[in-house]
Write an enzyme that holds these catalytic residues in place. Structure first.
Site, short mmCIF file in Angstrom:
data_model
loop_
_atom_site.label_atom_id
_atom_site.label_comp_id
_atom_site.label_asym_id
_atom_site.label_seq_id
_atom_site.Cartn_x
_atom_site.Cartn_y
_atom_site.Cartn_z
N HIS A 1 0.83 -1.22 0.00
CA HIS A 1 0.00 0.00 0.00
C HIS A 1 0.86 1.26 0.00
O HIS A 1 2.05 1.23 0.33
CB HIS A 1 -0.90 0.02 1.24
CG HIS A 1 -2.11 -0.85 1.10
ND1 HIS A 1 -2.09 -2.20 1.34
CD2 HIS A 1 -3.39 -0.55 0.73
CE1 HIS A 1 -3.30 -2.70 1.14
NE2 HIS A 1 -4.11 -1.73 0.76
N LYS B 1 -1.10 5.11 4.57
CA LYS B 1 -2.09 4.24 5.21
C LYS B 1 -1.73 4.09 6.69
O LYS B 1 -0.58 3.81 7.02
CB LYS B 1 -2.09 2.87 4.50
CG LYS B 1 -3.09 1.88 5.06
CD LYS B 1 -3.24 0.67 4.14
CE LYS B 1 -4.20 -0.36 4.70
NZ LYS B 1 -5.53 0.18 5.02
N1 LIG Z 1 -13.16 -0.86 1.83
C1 LIG Z 1 -12.44 -0.32 0.83
O1 LIG Z 1 -12.64 -0.65 -0.36
C2 LIG Z 1 -11.39 0.70 1.15
C3 LIG Z 1 -11.15 1.02 2.45
N2 LIG Z 1 -10.26 2.00 2.75
C4 LIG Z 1 -10.18 2.36 4.17
O2 LIG Z 1 -10.90 3.57 4.33
C5 LIG Z 1 -10.35 4.31 5.41
C6 LIG Z 1 -10.03 5.72 4.93
O3 LIG Z 1 -8.98 5.67 3.99
P1 LIG Z 1 -8.44 7.01 3.31
O4 LIG Z 1 -9.56 7.75 2.69
O5 LIG Z 1 -7.28 6.61 2.49
O6 LIG Z 1 -7.93 7.81 4.61
P2 LIG Z 1 -7.78 9.40 4.80
O7 LIG Z 1 -6.88 9.56 5.98
O8 LIG Z 1 -7.42 10.04 3.51
O9 LIG Z 1 -9.26 9.88 5.17
C7 LIG Z 1 -9.86 9.68 6.40
C8 LIG Z 1 -10.70 10.92 6.66
O10 LIG Z 1 -11.51 10.71 7.81
C9 LIG Z 1 -11.55 11.93 8.50
N3 LIG Z 1 -12.00 11.71 9.89
C10 LIG Z 1 -11.29 11.31 10.96
N4 LIG Z 1 -12.10 11.23 12.04
C11 LIG Z 1 -13.33 11.58 11.63
C12 LIG Z 1 -14.60 11.69 12.25
N5 LIG Z 1 -14.74 11.44 13.57
N6 LIG Z 1 -15.68 12.10 11.53
C13 LIG Z 1 -15.55 12.37 10.22
N7 LIG Z 1 -14.37 12.30 9.55
C14 LIG Z 1 -13.28 11.89 10.25
C15 LIG Z 1 -10.14 12.46 8.40
O11 LIG Z 1 -10.11 13.84 8.68
P3 LIG Z 1 -8.71 14.52 9.18
O12 LIG Z 1 -7.73 14.26 8.09
O13 LIG Z 1 -9.12 15.93 9.38
O14 LIG Z 1 -8.37 13.79 10.46
C16 LIG Z 1 -9.86 12.18 6.93
O15 LIG Z 1 -10.32 13.23 6.11
C17 LIG Z 1 -9.15 3.50 5.90
O16 LIG Z 1 -9.54 2.69 6.98
C18 LIG Z 1 -8.81 2.63 4.69
O17 LIG Z 1 -8.15 1.46 5.04
C19 LIG Z 1 -9.56 2.64 1.80
C20 LIG Z 1 -9.72 2.33 0.48
C21 LIG Z 1 -10.66 1.33 0.04
O1 LIG Z 2 -6.05 2.27 3.09
C1 LIG Z 2 -6.21 1.89 1.90
O2 LIG Z 2 -5.75 2.52 0.95
C2 LIG Z 2 -6.97 0.66 1.66
N1 LIG Z 2 -7.55 0.09 2.66
C3 LIG Z 2 -8.34 -1.09 2.63
C4 LIG Z 2 -7.66 -2.19 3.41
O3 LIG Z 2 -7.05 -1.92 4.45
O4 LIG Z 2 -7.76 -3.36 3.01
C5 LIG Z 2 -8.72 -1.48 1.22
C6 LIG Z 2 -7.65 -1.26 0.21
O5 LIG Z 2 -6.64 -2.17 0.43
C7 LIG Z 2 -7.13 0.18 0.28
#
Ligand SMILES: NC(=O)C1=CN([C@@H]2O[C@H](COP(=O)(O)OP(=O)(O)OC[C@H]3O[C@@H](n4cnc5c(N)ncnc54)[C@H](OP(=O)(O)O)[C@@H]3O)[C@@H](O)[C@H]2O)C=CC1
Ligand SMILES: O=C(O)C1=N[C@H](C(=O)O)C[C@H](O)C1
Length: 254
Positions: free
Chosen positions: A140, A144
């Protein structure tokens, strides 16, 4: 028919921004709220949202789901960090709220919404019973926050369950390690390795070995767009799926 109102929680993060664009572009969906860290999830009750999509951080995602249910919204969750215990609490909460509702609520939690990743996990679980050895390597982007990835955890658990069902014993390994961690994390007996590298998005290889042969199953998400068809499918289907659904495979007839 009127569009389904959608609120995105974590709307200013990498995934949240992409989900907002995808919802905006879908004719049958309407983006009614972008929720950031300072906003109140329960206030979504008055926005016309029917579904909340959570892509935040492991530390807050469970609380967000409970707040969505209290506000009367269905939930689609991609955030990682879920455990049997936290999923159990959501299941209980759903039973409580649904006992008093004519339109029961649903929650879909999926570690990965990309079709290639869901199929890779499915194929790995199918293949696992035929191989002596199995290891998972996830790769990744270095921003992350969690390791191993939710996808790798789910993959390892599916492989372990398939091995157990097939009556396979522990994977063969006579290694005496010189440095702690050299063999990765061990998830239900399956070794999982986490790579963090600038330039990557989300990738996973499942290695399955027998004497004289190897099967490699690999999935690559080169762009976050890859997760969007799965997220939108879950948003549309969660309205008709009361209770807790874990994994996109259940929405894909796999
Ligand atoms: N299931 C799937 O297909 C996928 C899952 N993921 C998962 O999704 C999650 C997010 O990933 P990603 O977008 O890359 O991470 P980011 O860090 O880019 O985004 C997370 C966001 O959540 C915000 N946040 C934190 N706390 C709160 C809260 N209490 N209320 C609202 N917003 C909040 C953060 O704000 P701030 O920065 O201001 O703290 C930030 O903007 C991870 O757990 C990742 O593993 C990712 C890709 C695909
Ligand atoms: O944080 C990410 O980027 C992603 N998170 C998810 C995970 O932890 O499996 C899904 C994907 O791998 C991207």
């Amino acid at each position: 028919m009127s569009a389904i109102g959608v609120a995105v929680i974590g709307a200013f993060g990498r995934m949240g921004r992409t989900v907002c664009e995808a919802v905006d572009a879908a004719e049958d969906l309407e983006l009614v709220a972008r929720v950031g860290e300072e906003d109140d999830v329960e206030a979504l009750a008055s926005t016309g949202a029917r579904v909340g999509v959570d892509f935040t951080v492991p530390a807050v995602t469970e609380a967000n789901v409970h707040a969505l249910l209290d506000a009367g919204l269905h939930a689609v969750v991609g955030t990682t960090g879920w455990t049997e215990e936290s999923l159990g609490r959501v299941r209980e909460h759903l039973e409580q709220v649904n006992a008093h509702r004519s339109e029961p609520l649903g929650v879909v939690v999926a570690p990965n919404f990309a079709l290639s990743a869901v199929l890779a996990m499915h194929f790995a679980a199918q293949a696992a019973r035929y191989f002596t050895s199995a290891e998972v390597i996830e790769m990744h982007h270095p921003d992350k926050v969690d390791a191993p990835s939710g996808t790798a955890l789910a993959t390892a658990r599916h492989i372990a369950a398939a091995r157990q069902e097939a009556g396979l014993g522990p994977v063969p390994d006579a290694t005496e390690t010189q440095v702690d961690g050299a063999r990765g994390a061990v998830v239900d007996g399956v070794h999982v390795h986490a790579v963090r590298l600038r330039g990557l998005v989300a990738h996973e290889e499942i290695l399955l070995g027998n004497p004289g042969e190897q099967l490699t199953i690999r999935t690559d998400s080169f762009q976050r767009d890859s997760f969007m068809p799965g997220v939108l499918l879950a948003v549309r289907q969660v309205l008709g799926r009361p209770g807790l659904t874990i994994g996109l495979e259940h929405l894909l007839d796999l």
